[in-house]
Design an enzyme around this catalytic site. Structure first.
Site, PDB file in Angstrom:
ATOM      1  N   ALA A 181       0.819  -1.220   0.000  1.00 26.97           N
ATOM      2  CA  ALA A 181       0.000   0.000   0.000  1.00 26.97           C
ATOM      3  C   ALA A 181       0.854   1.272   0.000  1.00 26.97           C
ATOM      4  CB  ALA A 181      -0.904   0.007   1.231  1.00 26.97           C
ATOM      5  N   ILE A 201       0.450   3.860   1.750  1.00 25.57           N
ATOM      6  CA  ILE A 201       0.663   4.379   3.106  1.00 25.57           C
ATOM      7  C   ILE A 201       1.884   3.752   3.789  1.00 25.57           C
ATOM      8  CG2 ILE A 201      -1.069   2.785   4.046  1.00 25.57           C
ATOM      9  CD1 ILE A 201      -0.135   6.253   5.400  1.00 25.57           C
ATOM     10  N   SER A 260       2.671  -9.368  -0.654  1.00 20.00           N
ATOM     11  CA  SER A 260       1.759  -8.790  -1.640  1.00 20.00           C
ATOM     12  C   SER A 260       0.943  -9.923  -2.246  1.00 20.00           C
ATOM     13  CB  SER A 260       2.580  -8.082  -2.726  1.00 20.00           C
ATOM     14  OG  SER A 260       1.748  -7.679  -3.783  1.00 20.00           O
ATOM     15  N   TYR A 270      -0.215 -12.963   1.653  1.00 21.02           N
ATOM     16  CA  TYR A 270      -0.200 -12.427   3.029  1.00 21.02           C
ATOM     17  C   TYR A 270      -0.078 -13.581   4.028  1.00 21.02           C
ATOM     18  CZ  TYR A 270      -2.473  -8.479   0.547  1.00 21.02           C
ATOM     19  OH  TYR A 270      -2.801  -7.492  -0.334  1.00 21.02           O
ATOM     20  N   LYS A 298      -6.717   2.838  10.255  1.00 16.80           N
ATOM     21  CA  LYS A 298      -8.055   3.375  10.425  1.00 16.80           C
ATOM     22  C   LYS A 298      -8.736   3.384   9.082  1.00 16.80           C
ATOM     23  CE  LYS A 298      -8.029   6.658   8.225  1.00 16.80           C
ATOM     24  NZ  LYS A 298      -7.691   6.878   6.790  1.00 16.80           N
ATOM     25  N   ASP A 347     -12.714   7.659   5.284  1.00 20.48           N
ATOM     26  CA  ASP A 347     -11.295   7.855   4.962  1.00 20.48           C
ATOM     27  C   ASP A 347     -10.647   8.959   5.801  1.00 20.48           C
ATOM     28  OD1 ASP A 347      -9.000   7.190   3.391  1.00 20.48           O
ATOM     29  OD2 ASP A 347      -9.235   9.102   2.376  1.00 20.48           O
TER      30      ASP A 347
END
Ligand SMILES: NC(=O)c1ccc[n+]([C@@H]2O[C@H](COP(=O)([O-])OP(=O)(O)OC[C@H]3O[C@@H](n4cnc5c(N)ncnc54)[C@H](OP(=O)(O)O)[C@@H]3O)[C@@H](O)[C@H]2O)c1
Length: 343
Positions: free
Chosen positions: A12, A14, A35, A57, A96, A182
């Protein structure tokens, strides 16, 4: 055990924020990435100099190579992979919003209880000194009785992330998309932190985009609980807004009977211009110094304290559950056009 070996569940975007934080921490080491595609995992591991890569994963969870994982998956996959990780004996820091339903949040908490693993919501800003100082000002009574908390997290989701072949996960309804999930959760959770719990009632309104998710959301929340620092029983309001259709803008304003505290950019790093100002009822505004701290380091160190020292996580799962409960009530309110009571 005096070090936590971290794995990343997915490649990701992030992760870019978490990787430097893990590397800057005293007791954490980034050892693996997984991944859905082996080739992707390998390329990512090479780019970010991560020793191990996995093409699934589950393979990483079962490898025995990681003590904790960071889950930066789309929202609808948070519960599934948090639970699978804990069942494999691995601690979890999950992004989150924790999960788009209360049933999933409860299943995550049940898995934590059954496995004895550490589980926490990755709300990085809650660990930053600025948020803690703002909390002290509000909770010590320096601002008087808190009457209003206002806040926003708006940004512009670029056009190129709106085409079917590059559709951002934030715009997909079945992935838990929508701007309240989001980014609205930031001012919402800040208000809950200041008010000491979830609201009694909420009223929400939304502007729905082409894919069916909210792209602008505003919410009003009412709190009638008695705040600790005051003899008086108080009634307070919080107003939040979030958007995918507005140039970047974030702020938090905490208003009390003795003055107001204004935080610019409360959810981003120092280099991006974070400030905090106290405007007293009488007198001149005063700049409150905020110590510098890498924004994502606090949540990583908090996990290390929980895993290695047996401490409680700073952000409790009760708070996390209340974040989700409040978001769901706001969506219900926006749908029905009514005030929703949530106590
Ligand atoms: N705390 C913060 O500051 C912050 C900031 C941004 C986002 N977030 C949160 O982090 C999470 C991820 O956001 P992001 O923007 O980083 O997402 P993203 O770049 O789209 O990445 C999501 C990753 O999930 C994996 N994935 C598995 N199933 C998928 C599916 N069906 N569709 C798309 N991707 C799938 C993919 O990795 P593989 O292909 O490698 O498996 C993908 O790279 C969200 O929960 C978001 O709320 C937090």
């Amino acid at each position: 055990m005096n070090e936590v070996r971290w794995g990343l569940v997915s490649t990701a975007n992030i992760n870019k924020a978490l990787i430097p934080a893990i590397r800057a921490s005293r007791r954490g080491k980034l050892v693996a990435v997984a991944s859905r595609s082996k080739a992707n995992a390998e390329a990512y591991a090479q780019e970010w100099e991560i020793p191990q890569s996995f093409g699934s994963y589950q393979e990483m969870l079962d490898s025995g190579s990681v003590d904790a994982v960071y889950i930066g998956l789309p929202n609808h996959l948070h519960a599934e992979w948090s639970i699978k990780a804990m069942q494999a004996g691995v601690h979890v820091l999950c992004e989150k919003p924790f999960a788009p339903t209360l049933e999933e949040v409860d299943a995550m908490i049940a898995a934590r209880d059954e496995t004895g693993r550490v589980l926490a919501e990755a709300f990085m800003y809650r660990h930053h000194p600025q948020t803690k100082i703002a909390g002290e000002w509000a909770h010590s009574g320096k601002l008087g009785v808190i009457t209003l908390v206002r806040g926003a997290f708006d940004f512009f989701l670029p056009k190129e992330r709106r085409y079917p072949d590059s559709l951002d996960v934030r715009l997909v309804p079945e992935y838990g998309g929508g701007c309240l999930w989001d980014v609205g959760v930031y001012p919402l959770s800040f208000a809950q932190f200041i008010m000491g719990g979830p609201p009694d009632w909420v009223f929400g309104s939304q502007w729905t985009g082409k894919t069916g998710v909210d792209e602008i959301f505003t919410g009003q929340m009412g709190y009638s609980q008695k705040l600790d620092f005051s003899e008086k029983s108080s009634f307070s309001i919080a107003q939040i807004s979030s958007s995918f259709k507005t140039p970047f803008h974030t702020f938090i304003e905490i208003i009390g009977t003795e003055g107001r505290l204004y935080l610019t950019k409360p959810f981003v790093g120092h280099h991006e211009g974070r400030t905090m100002t106290f405007c007293p009822k009488n007198g001149e505004p005063e700049e409150i110094p905020v110590p510098e701290k890498e924004l994502y380091l606090g949540e990583v160190e908090d996990m290390h304290a929980a895993i290695l020292d047996g401490e409680m996580n700073y952000l409790s799962l009760e708070e996390t559950r209340n974040h989700v409960k409040t978001v769901l009530a706001l969506y219900e309110s926006a749908k029905k056009g009514e005030v929703i009571s949530i106590r």
